[in-house]
Design an enzyme around this catalytic site. Structure first.
Site, mmCIF file in Angstrom:
data_model
loop_
_atom_site.group_PDB
_atom_site.id
_atom_site.type_symbol
_atom_site.label_atom_id
_atom_site.label_comp_id
_atom_site.label_asym_id
_atom_site.label_seq_id
_atom_site.Cartn_x
_atom_site.Cartn_y
_atom_site.Cartn_z
ATOM 1 N N GLU A 159 65.260 -90.855 101.872
ATOM 2 C CA GLU A 159 66.103 -89.651 101.810
ATOM 3 C C GLU A 159 65.556 -88.715 100.735
ATOM 4 O O GLU A 159 65.515 -89.067 99.567
ATOM 5 C CB GLU A 159 67.541 -90.041 101.479
ATOM 6 N N LYS A 185 79.016 -92.222 103.782
ATOM 7 C CA LYS A 185 78.450 -92.488 102.458
ATOM 8 C C LYS A 185 79.596 -92.632 101.454
ATOM 9 O O LYS A 185 80.348 -91.684 101.233
ATOM 10 C CB LYS A 185 77.524 -91.340 102.056
#
Length: 221
Positions: free
Chosen positions: A43, A139
């Site tokens: 990421e 998340k």
């Protein structure tokens, strides 16, 4: 089908490297080192200056559809605050999007393009709203505000929620998070801070190997 495949790859890999840096060149070095150590989900945060350059370079270098290959990795974007940024990262080559907060328009944009979107959530209300919009993985952020016991607590009323704690996950507690039912975990500064200070990116590779092994052992329990 590609979206389903990507979500499954994130789950099976288990460890997501969340990379921040002062330049696209620096985060590309971090990514290369992390991938060499066995972390396959990368990421790139949009706090990196010219982050799209790093995403594009990595997306061209690594392949997400060949998990048996040495050049296998899935490249995504992080710290995405709005749909405009999300679309820019997808056009640059990102295959998934991560946000620090719940933003309805960003989720809808990613759904339109069938890209996995992982919004940051802290409350049952946030998580429920994300699920209602079709989010597959939430998340849990900031993870350091919680202990691993928060996952079964949330899954009591929301057993269908896939939770990825990010922030505060370390080698010391990774096994606890996985044992508690985490879908995957996000690893940030613990992976790269020492390497940047010493300008020695072999440290990233060594730490990546340790995280991958810790995840493998946690899954065997």
């Amino acid at each position: 089908m590609k979206k389903i495949r990507l979500i499954q790859q994130i789950h099976e890999a288990g460890v997501v490297a969340v990379l921040r840096g002062d330049s696209p060149e620096e985060v590309v070095r971090m990514a290369d080192a992390a991938i060499a150590g066995g972390i396959r989900i990368i990421e790139i945060t949009m706090t990196v200056p010219f982050a799209l350059e790093a995403i594009s370079a990595l997306a061209k270098k690594y392949q997400s559809d060949r998990p048996e290959a040495d050049d296998y990795a899935v490249i995504g974007s992080g710290t995405v605050l709005d749909p405009e940024t999300a679309r820019a990262t997808l056009l640059a080559g990102a295959e998934f999007v991560v946000a620090p907060s719940f933003n309805r328009d960003t989720i809808l944009l990613c759904n339109r393009y069938r890209a996995p979107i992982m919004p940051g959530c802290m409350t049952i209300q946030d998580i429920t709203s994300a699920l209602e919009l079709g989010v597959d993985v939430v998340k849990l952020f900031p993870g350091n505000l919680f202990s691993p016991s928060i996952i079964p607590t949330i899954k009591g009323p929301l057993p269908q929620a896939n939770l990825m704690p990010t922030g505060g996950v370390s080698l010391a507690n990774l096994k606890e998070w996985i044992a508690a039912g985490a879908f995957a975990v996000g690893i940030g500064s613990d992976l790269t801070k020492e390497a940047v200070q010493k300008n020695d990116f072999s440290i990233v590779t060594a730490k990546a190997q340790a995280y991958v092994e810790a995840f493998r052992q946690a899954k065997q329990r």
